[in-house]
Design a protein around this motif. Structure first.
Motif: not given
Lengths: 151, 171
Positions: A5, A13, A17, A20-21, A51, A54, A60-62, A136, A139
């Motif tokens: 993100y 972002a 993230a 998402h998590l 980050q 999942d 998962v990155f920011a 999200v 995504t």
């Protein structure tokens, strides 16, 4: 797969993230210090930050960017192509929010003036949680579709 | 190994560095303004191409040479790209990302802006070529440092065989 993100300054972002998590949830989630990027000049910095992973194992990155989103897309996709990374190895998601760039620089100025609390409140106000949640959700749909392609 | 020279828009600095690396421009003497203006891909990239890597060729050591424009945040974005490739499982020893604009001067920057951003090619292109001509030896030093780095990592010299007959350094 890597899910990246990105947004100008990184607030959008980080929020995407965290959603998402599933670190934040509910109808009216609150901004926590962990969700705020460290503005330039306050000891933190931009960059690509992991980050977490999942439930499906995606990393998962920011990414706090300081260039237009099109440059990010072309550069990441370009170098991935040079190194022959498969298209299913990563997913770039623009999690930028309206007004985020202006808010980021205003916050940067507030930090320079010794007002980090004001900067935090300003950044929190620029986040539209509904829009972030939609990003999200979209995504997740793309990840499911890509998993289908891989199989 | 992949070698990326990066600058703002992959139109001038990175193109020049890559062409010196590949022997399309001399490294034993200063290139003429005509040679700089007529080098492959010089002053060609459009604004909407920023971020796209361009393959310029393979040197004698087998290293692929690319140019890439990384906009105004090029140092940070280069670090982000490196982090991304490492996260994707690429060995960081397989690539070099080098900032070709660190020796840029006002003539190069203004000329590039005029030509690529405002379409004033007849003014901007010669001005940017002159800016590079003024700093040409800095570009040669930059390329030689990258070539040494590549040779150290791979044990293969990247000196181009297409550079012509080697000659003494004049001056």
């Amino acid at each position: 797969m890597l899910v990246i993100y990105h947004s100008y300054g990184g607030t959008g972002a980080l929020v995407a993230a965290a959603l998402h998590l599933q670190r934040v949830s509910g109808a009216a989630p609150r901004m926590t210090p962990a969700l705020l990027p460290s503005p330039v000049g306050s000891g933190g910095g931009p960059g690509l930050h992991l980050q977490g992973r999942d439930a499906d194992g995606h990393a998962v990155f920011a990414l706090a960017r300081n260039v237009p989103p099109g440059v990010i897309d072309r550069a990441f996709l370009g170098v991935a192509s040079v190194f022959k990374l498969p298209a299913t190895a990563f997913l770039l998601v623009d999690a930028g929010q309206p007004g985020e760039k202006s808010a980021f620089w205003l916050a940067w100025g507030l930090v320079r003036l010794g007002r980090p609390g004001w900067a935090r409140r300003l950044l929190a106000r620029c986040i539209h949680w509904t829009a972030a949640a939609k990003t999200v959700a979209h995504t997740r749909q793309r990840l499911v579709a890509l998993a289908g392609v891989q199989q | 190994m992949k070698i990326f020279y990066h600058c703002y828009g992959s139109a001038h600095s990175s193109i020049t560095a890559a062409n010196i690396h590949l022997g399309h421009l001399p490294s034993h003497r200063r290139a003429t303004l005509g040679e700089l203006r007529s080098q492959p891909l010089f002053d060609r990239a459009r604004h909407q191409d920023i971020g796209t890597p361009w393959f310029l060729g393979t040197d004698a050591g087998g290293h692929d040479v690319y140019c890439i424009g990384l906009h105004s945040g090029r140092r940070q974005l280069a670090a982000d790209l490196l982090d991304f490739l490492i996260a994707a499982g690429i060995d960081s020893n397989d690539l070099i990302l080098d900032d070709a604009l660190r020796h840029g001067n006002w003539a190069l920057r203004v000329g590039g802006l005029m030509s690529r951003r405002f379409g004033l090619i007849r003014l901007g292109r010669p001005l940017s070529a002159w800016g590079i001509w003024l700093k040409y030896w800095r570009f040669v030093e930059l390329v030689q440092a990258v070539q040494r780095e590549a040779a150290q990592r791979t044990g293969v010299s990247p000196i181009s065989l297409t550079a012509g007959q080697p000659g003494p350094i004049i001056g």
